[in-house]
Write a protein that holds these residues in place. Sequence first.
Motif, PDB file in Angstrom:
ATOM      1  N   VAL A 152       4.067  15.681  -6.361  1.00  0.00           N
ATOM      2  CA  VAL A 152       3.261  16.764  -6.937  1.00  0.00           C
ATOM      3  C   VAL A 152       3.508  18.034  -6.143  1.00  0.00           C
ATOM      4  N   SER A 153       3.880  19.090  -6.832  1.00  0.00           N
ATOM      5  CA  SER A 153       4.087  20.379  -6.169  1.00  0.00           C
ATOM      6  C   SER A 153       2.750  21.056  -5.925  1.00  0.00           C
ATOM      7  N   GLY A 154       2.632  21.737  -4.790  1.00  0.00           N
ATOM      8  CA  GLY A 154       1.378  22.407  -4.481  1.00  0.00           C
ATOM      9  C   GLY A 154       1.445  23.226  -3.211  1.00  0.00           C
ATOM     10  N   TYR A 155       0.273  23.480  -2.649  1.00  0.00           N
ATOM     11  CA  TYR A 155       0.157  24.365  -1.496  1.00  0.00           C
ATOM     12  C   TYR A 155      -0.674  23.687  -0.403  1.00  0.00           C
ATOM     13  N   ASN A 213       0.834  -1.194   0.000  1.00  0.00           N
ATOM     14  CA  ASN A 213       0.000   0.000   0.000  1.00  0.00           C
ATOM     15  C   ASN A 213       0.869   1.244   0.000  1.00  0.00           C
ATOM     16  N   LEU A 214       0.544   2.192  -0.853  1.00  0.00           N
ATOM     17  CA  LEU A 214       1.292   3.436  -0.921  1.00  0.00           C
ATOM     18  C   LEU A 214       0.836   4.371   0.188  1.00  0.00           C
ATOM     19  N   GLU A 215       1.780   5.162   0.703  1.00  0.00           N
ATOM     20  CA  GLU A 215       1.481   6.152   1.728  1.00  0.00           C
ATOM     21  C   GLU A 215       1.838   7.541   1.218  1.00  0.00           C
ATOM     22  N   VAL A 216       1.327   8.559   1.916  1.00  0.00           N
ATOM     23  CA  VAL A 216       1.488   9.939   1.464  1.00  0.00           C
ATOM     24  C   VAL A 216       1.940  10.825   2.615  1.00  0.00           C
ATOM     25  N   VAL A 217       2.819  11.759   2.307  1.00  0.00           N
ATOM     26  CA  VAL A 217       3.175  12.821   3.246  1.00  0.00           C
ATOM     27  C   VAL A 217       3.467  14.066   2.409  1.00  0.00           C
ATOM     28  N   SER A 218       3.176  15.229   2.972  1.00  0.00           N
ATOM     29  CA  SER A 218       3.457  16.488   2.272  1.00  0.00           C
ATOM     30  C   SER A 218       4.527  17.241   3.050  1.00  0.00           C
ATOM     31  N   LEU A 219       5.586  17.643   2.336  1.00  0.00           N
ATOM     32  CA  LEU A 219       6.737  18.263   2.973  1.00  0.00           C
ATOM     33  C   LEU A 219       7.013  19.646   2.398  1.00  0.00           C
ATOM     34  N   GLU A 238       4.622  26.250   0.441  1.00  0.00           N
ATOM     35  CA  GLU A 238       4.933  25.507  -0.775  1.00  0.00           C
ATOM     36  C   GLU A 238       5.347  24.107  -0.325  1.00  0.00           C
ATOM     37  N   VAL A 239       4.664  23.098  -0.812  1.00  0.00           N
ATOM     38  CA  VAL A 239       4.959  21.724  -0.400  1.00  0.00           C
ATOM     39  C   VAL A 239       5.009  20.797  -1.605  1.00  0.00           C
ATOM     40  N   CYS A 240       5.543  19.628  -1.363  1.00  0.00           N
ATOM     41  CA  CYS A 240       5.437  18.539  -2.332  1.00  0.00           C
ATOM     42  C   CYS A 240       4.682  17.409  -1.674  1.00  0.00           C
ATOM     43  N   LYS A 241       3.630  16.951  -2.328  1.00  0.00           N
ATOM     44  CA  LYS A 241       2.867  15.797  -1.862  1.00  0.00           C
ATOM     45  C   LYS A 241       3.574  14.556  -2.404  1.00  0.00           C
ATOM     46  N   ILE A 242       4.132  13.777  -1.499  1.00  0.00           N
ATOM     47  CA  ILE A 242       4.979  12.655  -1.874  1.00  0.00           C
ATOM     48  C   ILE A 242       4.250  11.346  -1.608  1.00  0.00           C
ATOM     49  N   THR A 243       4.053  10.571  -2.657  1.00  0.00           N
ATOM     50  CA  THR A 243       3.441   9.251  -2.546  1.00  0.00           C
ATOM     51  C   THR A 243       4.555   8.223  -2.658  1.00  0.00           C
ATOM     52  N   TYR A 244       4.657   7.353  -1.652  1.00  0.00           N
ATOM     53  CA  TYR A 244       5.789   6.429  -1.607  1.00  0.00           C
ATOM     54  C   TYR A 244       5.357   5.034  -1.176  1.00  0.00           C
ATOM     55  N   ASP A 245       6.199   4.066  -1.485  1.00  0.00           N
ATOM     56  CA  ASP A 245       5.948   2.669  -1.138  1.00  0.00           C
ATOM     57  C   ASP A 245       6.750   2.325   0.117  1.00  0.00           C
ATOM     58  N   PRO A 246       6.095   2.163   1.262  1.00  0.00           N
ATOM     59  CA  PRO A 246       6.815   1.914   2.517  1.00  0.00           C
ATOM     60  C   PRO A 246       7.527   0.567   2.562  1.00  0.00           C
ATOM     61  N   SER A 247       7.244  -0.324   1.597  1.00  0.00           N
ATOM     62  CA  SER A 247       7.982  -1.580   1.544  1.00  0.00           C
ATOM     63  C   SER A 247       9.339  -1.390   0.870  1.00  0.00           C
ATOM     64  N   THR A 275      -6.149  20.340   3.378  1.00  0.00           N
ATOM     65  CA  THR A 275      -6.421  20.220   1.944  1.00  0.00           C
ATOM     66  C   THR A 275      -5.186  20.570   1.132  1.00  0.00           C
ATOM     67  N   PHE A 276      -4.851  19.700   0.206  1.00  0.00           N
ATOM     68  CA  PHE A 276      -3.723  19.932  -0.696  1.00  0.00           C
ATOM     69  C   PHE A 276      -4.241  20.522  -1.994  1.00  0.00           C
ATOM     70  N   TYR A 277      -3.640  21.627  -2.392  1.00  0.00           N
ATOM     71  CA  TYR A 277      -4.015  22.280  -3.648  1.00  0.00           C
ATOM     72  C   TYR A 277      -2.848  22.164  -4.623  1.00  0.00           C
ATOM     73  N   PRO A 278      -2.992  21.374  -5.680  1.00  0.00           N
ATOM     74  CA  PRO A 278      -1.899  21.247  -6.654  1.00  0.00           C
ATOM     75  C   PRO A 278      -1.539  22.599  -7.252  1.00  0.00           C
ATOM     76  N   ALA A 279      -0.257  22.819  -7.445  1.00  0.00           N
ATOM     77  CA  ALA A 279       0.197  24.063  -8.071  1.00  0.00           C
ATOM     78  C   ALA A 279      -0.118  24.036  -9.561  1.00  0.00           C
ATOM     79  N   GLU A 280      -0.007  25.180 -10.178  1.00  0.00           N
ATOM     80  CA  GLU A 280      -0.261  25.308 -11.605  1.00  0.00           C
ATOM     81  C   GLU A 280       0.624  24.339 -12.395  1.00  0.00           C
TER      82      GLU A 280
END
Length: 204
Positions: free
Chosen positions: A58-61, A30-36, A82-91, A163-168
Amino acid sequence: MKKFIIVFCVLFSGFVNANHDMNKEKQNKNLEVVSLGAGCFWCVEAIYEDLKGVDQVVSGYMGGEKEATYKEVCSGETGHAEVCKITYDPSTISFEEILEVFWQVHDPTTLNRQGADIGTQYRSVIFYNNDEQRKIAENLKKELNESKAWDDPVITQITAASTFYPAENYHQDYYKNNSNQPYCSMVIQPKHEKFKKVFKDKLK
């Protein structure tokens, strides 16, 4: 810098080794997500896109109460970072390893600033998505400060994701598409090259 790297090796080896066996047993696909947030999202995106185990960046706000444009966020008045929403595989890559990279590729001791980029939108922040991520982030931050990895304390915010808002669109894959642009060549490229040397065993 040597002191900094030594401290990271000691602190993170225990976390990573303990969780590696656990991840192997679980075989968690299962993929997990964190925004940094670590300054300009162009820099963060360029680094995490090359990290083994990262599925999407994905870059966003995040952090503000409503959708905003890049120009509005740059005013520092929207509450967004300004953040990046990072989807990663914890395995493949653990949350601890995600944060190991995070804390080494920017200065988490400066308030609302990374280099020449100044404003609340450039703050150092971890937007966690579950309680486990929160506990890990808080524990690691505490240990970094206790070990005095930096002369000044780590001030990274650790807060629940909103809420994550994708950048342009033109912000996505910015470094790949604009490598000759002055900011890319003078700011992102040196940081990216340093990252590749330090984390060469974690590259795709």
